[in-house]
Design a protein around this motif. Structure first.
Motif, PDB file in Angstrom:
ATOM      1  N   ASP A 173       0.868  -1.171   0.000  1.00 56.05           N
ATOM      2  CA  ASP A 173       0.000   0.000   0.000  1.00 56.05           C
ATOM      3  C   ASP A 173       0.905   1.221   0.000  1.00 56.05           C
ATOM      4  OD1 ASP A 173      -2.324  -1.470   0.109  1.00 56.05           O
ATOM      5  OD2 ASP A 173      -2.646  -1.174   2.254  1.00 56.05           O
ATOM      6  N   PHE A 220       0.893   5.161   0.463  1.00 53.08           N
ATOM      7  CA  PHE A 220       0.051   6.226   1.004  1.00 53.08           C
ATOM      8  C   PHE A 220       0.413   7.557   0.362  1.00 53.08           C
ATOM      9  CE2 PHE A 220      -1.107   4.284   5.391  1.00 53.08           C
ATOM     10  CZ  PHE A 220      -1.410   3.091   4.775  1.00 53.08           C
ATOM     11  N   ARG A 227      -4.109  11.165  -4.145  1.00 52.22           N
ATOM     12  CA  ARG A 227      -4.195   9.876  -4.833  1.00 52.22           C
ATOM     13  C   ARG A 227      -4.346  10.022  -6.345  1.00 52.22           C
ATOM     14  NH1 ARG A 227      -9.183   7.081  -3.192  1.00 52.22           N
ATOM     15  NH2 ARG A 227     -10.020   8.196  -4.951  1.00 52.22           N
ATOM     16  N   TYR A 271     -14.330  -2.328  -6.503  1.00 56.93           N
ATOM     17  CA  TYR A 271     -14.105  -1.457  -5.352  1.00 56.93           C
ATOM     18  C   TYR A 271     -15.369  -1.348  -4.519  1.00 56.93           C
ATOM     19  CZ  TYR A 271      -9.894   0.139  -7.756  1.00 56.93           C
ATOM     20  OH  TYR A 271      -8.673   0.196  -8.388  1.00 56.93           O
ATOM     21  N   ALA A 275     -14.196   3.219  -1.189  1.00 57.26           N
ATOM     22  CA  ALA A 275     -12.774   2.861  -1.333  1.00 57.26           C
ATOM     23  C   ALA A 275     -11.900   4.115  -1.366  1.00 57.26           C
ATOM     24  CB  ALA A 275     -12.564   2.050  -2.603  1.00 57.26           C
ATOM     25  N   ASP A 276     -10.826   4.074  -0.587  1.00 58.48           N
ATOM     26  CA  ASP A 276      -9.867   5.184  -0.565  1.00 58.48           C
ATOM     27  C   ASP A 276      -8.592   4.816  -1.320  1.00 58.48           C
ATOM     28  OD1 ASP A 276      -8.825   3.302   1.155  1.00 58.48           O
ATOM     29  OD2 ASP A 276      -8.356   4.725   2.759  1.00 58.48           O
ATOM     30  N   TYR A 277      -8.653   3.806  -2.169  1.00 60.19           N
ATOM     31  CA  TYR A 277      -7.470   3.301  -2.858  1.00 60.19           C
ATOM     32  C   TYR A 277      -7.777   3.014  -4.328  1.00 60.19           C
ATOM     33  CZ  TYR A 277      -9.775  -1.219  -2.479  1.00 60.19           C
ATOM     34  OH  TYR A 277     -10.679  -2.236  -2.582  1.00 60.19           O
ATOM     35  N   CYS A 329      -1.482  -0.889  -4.282  1.00 61.15           N
ATOM     36  CA  CYS A 329      -2.558   0.075  -4.083  1.00 61.15           C
ATOM     37  C   CYS A 329      -1.993   1.461  -3.813  1.00 61.15           C
ATOM     38  CB  CYS A 329      -3.428  -0.328  -2.890  1.00 61.15           C
ATOM     39  SG  CYS A 329      -4.291  -1.896  -3.130  1.00 61.15           S
ATOM     40  N   VAL A 368      -3.156   4.618  -1.907  1.00 62.64           N
ATOM     41  CA  VAL A 368      -4.135   4.871  -0.855  1.00 62.64           C
ATOM     42  C   VAL A 368      -4.120   6.345  -0.468  1.00 62.64           C
ATOM     43  CG1 VAL A 368      -4.879   4.247   1.472  1.00 62.64           C
ATOM     44  CG2 VAL A 368      -3.767   2.535   0.021  1.00 62.64           C
ATOM     45  N   GLN A 369      -5.297   6.942  -0.450  1.00 56.94           N
ATOM     46  CA  GLN A 369      -5.429   8.321   0.017  1.00 56.94           C
ATOM     47  C   GLN A 369      -5.200   8.365   1.516  1.00 56.94           C
ATOM     48  OE1 GLN A 369      -6.036  11.086  -1.922  1.00 56.94           O
ATOM     49  NE2 GLN A 369      -5.683  12.301  -0.080  1.00 56.94           N
ATOM     50  N   ARG A 370      -4.206   9.154   1.949  1.00 57.45           N
ATOM     51  CA  ARG A 370      -3.891   9.260   3.366  1.00 57.45           C
ATOM     52  C   ARG A 370      -4.976  10.004   4.088  1.00 57.45           C
ATOM     53  NH1 ARG A 370       1.628  11.536   3.812  1.00 57.45           N
ATOM     54  NH2 ARG A 370       2.071   9.566   2.840  1.00 57.45           N
TER      55      ARG A 370
END
Length: 116
Positions: free
Chosen positions: A69, A71, A75, A94, A98-100, A112, A114-116
């Motif tokens: 992943d 971060f 994204r 998804y 989903a943040d990815y 992936c 991934v939005q922090r």
């Protein structure tokens, strides 16, 4: 005795191509000269996780060999940048929130963003 993760080991079928992709994608540098079956990448500023690339015979499509992943605070921009470096789009189901985003590296390995 205590254990800690020293580096994720990423199975690849082409060391040189993977070094070229991952050093640019992560802004990492090689730790020493790569071998024909192994290379270690470390953060340019020295702070962070080492990524080890290991030559394998299995194709990523045949056997899942690892997963990362990544971060980020942006994204969408990172997905565009990684696609421009040679990452591939992946069809994925998804969940609604989903943040990815799932991508593949040039060797077909999934990761992936991934939005922090």
């Amino acid at each position: 005795m205590s254990l800690s993760i020293g580096a994720p080991v990423w199975g690849v079928q082409d060391i040189d191509r993977s070094v070229a992709f991952w050093t640019r994608a992560l802004d990492d540098v090689l730790r020493g000269e790569p071998q024909s079956d192994w290379a270690s990448l470390v953060p340019r500023d020295g702070d962070g996780v080492q990524l080890s690339l290991m030559l394998v015979s299995s194709r990523a499509e045949d056997r899942r060999r690892h997963h990362l992943d990544l971060f980020t605070d942006d994204r969408e921009a990172e997905v565009v940048r990684l696609l421009g470096l040679g990452a591939g789009s992946v069809e994925w189901e998804y969940e609604e929130d989903a943040d990815y985003v799932v991508l593949s590296d040039p060797d077909g390995n999934l990761f992936c963003v991934v939005q922090r």
